[in-house]
Design an enzyme around this catalytic site. Structure first.
Site, PDB file in Angstrom:
ATOM      1  N   LYS A 159      -4.497 -10.932  -7.539  1.00 30.74           N
ATOM      2  CA  LYS A 159      -4.269  -9.488  -7.387  1.00 30.74           C
ATOM      3  C   LYS A 159      -5.546  -8.689  -7.703  1.00 30.74           C
ATOM      4  O   LYS A 159      -5.970  -7.830  -6.932  1.00 30.74           O
ATOM      5  CB  LYS A 159      -3.111  -9.070  -8.298  1.00 30.74           C
ATOM      6  N   ARG A 210       0.847  -1.200   0.000  1.00 32.50           N
ATOM      7  CA  ARG A 210       0.000   0.000   0.000  1.00 32.50           C
ATOM      8  C   ARG A 210       0.875   1.240   0.000  1.00 32.50           C
ATOM      9  O   ARG A 210       1.926   1.252   0.657  1.00 32.50           O
ATOM     10  CB  ARG A 210      -0.872   0.043   1.267  1.00 32.50           C
ATOM     11  N   CYS A 229      -4.431   2.351  -7.857  1.00 32.83           N
ATOM     12  CA  CYS A 229      -4.740   0.922  -8.045  1.00 32.83           C
ATOM     13  C   CYS A 229      -6.231   0.609  -8.105  1.00 32.83           C
ATOM     14  O   CYS A 229      -6.712   0.099  -9.116  1.00 32.83           O
ATOM     15  CB  CYS A 229      -4.103   0.107  -6.920  1.00 32.83           C
TER      16      CYS A 229
END
Ligand code: UDX
Length: 423
Positions: free
Chosen positions: A181, A131, A237
């Site tokens: 993912k 992160r 993301c």
């Protein structure tokens, strides 16, 4: 490099390479500068432009290029592909190409069958889950290491790469690793949009999202993370990966209805303060609005897909006079917010004469600012929209703010929340 490997960082951008060589890390990532400085000093880390690389690339070649999403929602793999062609030209040997970039499920197998077909290079998918703002911590203490591979030949090299890092290792095929993912990010985004939907109902039905989140989080099957209601997710993301997975589903003849709703809800959340301001002021023309927090979350200067930007642009287009502040993201904000926005040097200056204040990013510098002073500097009606439910409503109301949170219509005070016992 910090775990003992000899690392060569390679980029096509000469300016970036030069900056790294001079120990200048672009962007703000806590702890990263110290790590890079130490590794450079110890000679474990070097940087080179692609044209300068004359030596062999090493046993492991990590591919970490960008994989942006196009307006149509498809993933642009051109950087990944050109990196692979470049590696192939440099390294005909047995290196293990380790794909860290987020690529759509199916990509790795296709690359192995096309670009890498006539080489003896090995390929593994090794998705990255770190992160922003906690990247260093996440690298050293990952919650899992996922390795997707076609056969086991490359495995000892990958094991060595993570030597000394404690985490469950999951070995799978390449496409499943890629899917892990996307599914992780999509699931977390779904949790956020779900709790935001519940927050919308809390506002309408008189419940309090703080208690509801805490109450459901006590079920270990649900867990407490990513149940923070607010202005939704942003960053480099979640928005990109969720859109890409939705697009990937539809090109494979599957209508991922759930994911489309996640996106719709998230787009709505970003503009909640705008709707609240319209309701409060009627027209926003000439209304002075202070936006506190521009980065997509605290502890980063990243403004990519930040909820603040949609809000600021909408406010400006409706004629509001906007000022904005962020502890780290002001340089990044300058190039992406309309020129009419005043970029303030601290929360107090940002709130000068503001009729409305929107807290967008829950930086400690903002949450723990002197809100009494902010109230004093602002002007009636002192409408305060807490886009992250980060402030104490009772205190804010005591300072004279007309406070509104997300799913907190009934929270009159911090005490109200504490009175809800667990039986
Ligand atoms: C995310 C994933 O967490 C990480 O595993 C992946 O490798 C990259 O994408 P990051 O983009 O750094 O990491 O941000 P994250 O901390 O996950 O937060 C994403 C967004 O969700 C932020 O905008 C944040 O404000 C928002 N969020 C998070 C909520 O709105 N509510 C929550 O409860 C948690």
């Amino acid at each position: 490099a910090a775990t003992g490997h000899d690392v060569l960082g390679i980029d096509v951008d000469a300016g970036k390479v030069e900056a790294y060589r001079r120990d200048i890390i672009p962007g703000y990532e806590p702890g990263l500068s110290d790590l890079v400085h130490e590794a450079l000093t110890r000679g474990k880390l070097r940087f080179m432009h692609t044209d300068e690389v004359a030596e062999s690339l090493g046993e492991v070649v990590l591919v970490t290029t960008g994989t942006p999403v196009t307006d149509a929602g498809t993933v642009d793999l051109s950087q990944v592909e050109s990196a692979l062609f470049w590696i192939k030209g440099k390294q005909p040997g047995e290196s293990v190409i380790t794909m860290k970039s987020t690529v759509p499920p199916g990509t790795g197998v296709r690359l192995v069958e096309t670009v890498l077909r006539d080489t003896s290079l090995k390929y593994v998918s090794n998705p990255e889950f770190l992160r922003e703002g906690q990247a260093v911590q996440d690298w050293f203490h990952p919650d899992r290491i996922v390795i997707g591979r076609a056969d086991d030949q490359a495995m000892n090299v990958i094991e060595a790469l993570y030597d000394g890092i404690e985490a469950p290792k999951m070995i799978t095929d390449i496409t499943s690793a890629e899917m892990i993912k996307y599914a992780s990010n999509a699931f977390l985004a779904t949790k956020i949009s779900f709790i935001n939907e519940i927050a919308a109902l809390c506002d309408r039905l008189g419940a309090t999202i703080d208690d509801v989140s805490r109450g459901i989080a006590l079920d270990p099957r649900i867990s407490s993370s990513f149940l923070g209601a607010g202005m939704g997710y942003g960053g480099s993301c979640f928005p990109k990966d969720v859109r890409a997975l939705d697009q990937l589903a539809s090109t494979n003849n599957h209508d991922f209805e759930l994911l489309r709703s996640v996106i719709t809800v998230n787009n709505r959340q970003r503009l909640l303060p705008l709707y609240a301001l319209r309701e409060r002021f009627g027209t926003l023309s000439g209304v002075r609005v202070s936006v506190l927090g521009v980065a997509f979350k605290p502890n980063t200067d990243d403004v990519r897909e930040a909820p603040s930007l949609d809000l600021i642009r909408a406010l400006v287009s409706e004629g509001a006079q906007v000022s904005a502040f962020d502890p780290k993201a002001m340089p990044a904000a300058r190039s992406v917010v309309p020129t009419s926005v005043h970029l303030a040097s601290d929360p107090l200056e940002c709130a000068d004469s503001a009729q409305a204040i929107v807290l967008v990013t829950e930086w400690p510098e903002i949450v723990n600012a002197d809100w009494e002073e902010i109230a004093g500097r602002s002007r009636p009606p002192r409408f305060l929209f807490d886009g992250r439910n980060a402030l104490d409503p009772r205190r804010m109301r005591a300072y004279g703010f007309d406070y509104q949170g997300v799913g907190r219509a009934k929270v009159r005070s911090a005490g109200d929340r504490l009175q809800v016992g667990i039986q």
